[in-house]
Design a protein around this motif. Structure first.
Motif, PDB file in Angstrom:
ATOM      1  N   GLU A 194      77.920 -47.599 -31.032  1.00 12.16           N
ATOM      2  CA  GLU A 194      78.152 -46.497 -30.193  1.00 12.16           C
ATOM      3  C   GLU A 194      77.015 -45.609 -29.760  1.00 12.16           C
ATOM      4  OE1 GLU A 194      80.376 -41.744 -31.136  1.00 12.16           O
ATOM      5  OE2 GLU A 194      80.576 -43.558 -32.530  1.00 12.16           O
ATOM      6  N   LYS A 197      84.988 -44.586 -33.974  1.00 10.33           N
ATOM      7  CA  LYS A 197      84.250 -43.450 -33.208  1.00 10.33           C
ATOM      8  C   LYS A 197      83.821 -42.569 -34.142  1.00 10.33           C
ATOM      9  CE  LYS A 197      83.762 -40.327 -29.606  1.00 10.33           C
ATOM     10  NZ  LYS A 197      82.675 -40.994 -28.809  1.00 10.33           N
ATOM     11  N   GLN A 198      82.529 -42.335 -34.755  1.00 11.63           N
ATOM     12  CA  GLN A 198      82.084 -41.538 -35.736  1.00 11.63           C
ATOM     13  C   GLN A 198      82.867 -42.098 -37.161  1.00 11.63           C
ATOM     14  OE1 GLN A 198      82.489 -37.526 -34.442  1.00 11.63           O
ATOM     15  NE2 GLN A 198      80.613 -37.847 -32.854  1.00 11.63           N
ATOM     16  N   THR A 204      80.647 -45.488 -25.947  1.00 11.55           N
ATOM     17  CA  THR A 204      81.459 -44.382 -26.599  1.00 11.55           C
ATOM     18  C   THR A 204      81.911 -44.580 -27.569  1.00 11.55           C
ATOM     19  OG1 THR A 204      83.353 -44.729 -25.380  1.00 11.55           O
ATOM     20  CG2 THR A 204      81.760 -43.249 -24.299  1.00 11.55           C
ATOM     21  N   ALA A 205      82.040 -45.828 -28.381  1.00  8.30           N
ATOM     22  CA  ALA A 205      82.522 -46.060 -29.739  1.00  8.30           C
ATOM     23  C   ALA A 205      82.087 -47.351 -30.167  1.00  8.30           C
ATOM     24  CB  ALA A 205      84.190 -46.241 -29.353  1.00  8.30           C
TER      25      ALA A 205
END
Length: 204
Positions: A95, A114-115, A142-143
């Motif tokens: 990410e 993600k996070q 984004t991930a």
């Protein structure tokens, strides 16, 4: 004598501190080095495994992502693609990093987070990293995508794909459009289910 890596230096210092003889300390260091060397060799063998073109072609033909591709298109994909084995737990995409390729899972299982939160689990035939191709103005991942178990991944460079034949590019565009529609349907179903549950609760 060559300097020992830091972890092995720590082993030697700890042995000296507790009164373990120098020969025993060297044996422990050697054992650690051997284990580490075997692990590195195993990972290298996993990544460097060779797959014949005929086997690759047959595998591509079985994957749902390439269902609409002609034989000629598949042979072009073989020419463009890099095949990589990813060991369990290894990160394929991070990410926030720049993305210059799109991937299709050929074998194994990958997870998308993600996070730290799990978003999806990928099975063979599914694509990931496609936003770097669909939105070239922002190619930041984004991930994070990592292997849940040993996996085989097909990577296609975005610039190489843009210079592929029109037929192959259209094949990718159709496959990616189908994936986006499927994911939108899935997102809608996840959104509707809680709303329906709340409506049922409100009427009872």
């Amino acid at each position: 004598a060559p300097l020992l890596p830091s972890f092995e230096q720590a082993i030697a210092r700890r042995c000296a501190a507790v009164g373990v003889g120098p020969q025993h300390a060297l044996d422990l260091v050697d054992a650690h080095a051997n284990r580490r060397g075997e692990a590195v060799q195993q990972r290298a063998e996993l990544r460097d495994a060779r797959i014949g073109d005929t086997e690759k072609f047959n595998l591509l033909r079985e994957l749902s992502f390439f269902a609409g591709f002609s034989d000629i298109d598949l042979w072009e994909v073989l020419r463009l693609a890099q095949w990589r084995r990813v060991a369990q737990g290894e990160v394929q995409m991070r990410e926030g990093e720049a993305g210059d390729y799109v991937s299709v899972l050929a074998d194994g299982a990958m997870k998308v987070t993600k996070q730290g939160k799990l978003l999806n689990v990928l099975s063979p035939g599914e694509c990931f990293g496609e936003m770097a191709y669909l939105t070239p103005e922002r190619r930041t991942r984004t991930a994070e995508v990592s292997a849940m178990r040993d996996a085989l991944v097909i990577n296609i460079g975005i610039e190489m794909l843009r210079h592929a034949s029109q037929s192959t590019r259209h094949g990718f565009d159709r496959a990616l459009l189908r994936i986006l529609v499927d994911r939108l349907d899935l997102a809608n179903s996840r959104l509707v289910a809680p709303l329906a549950s709340c409506a049922t609760t409100a009427t009872t």
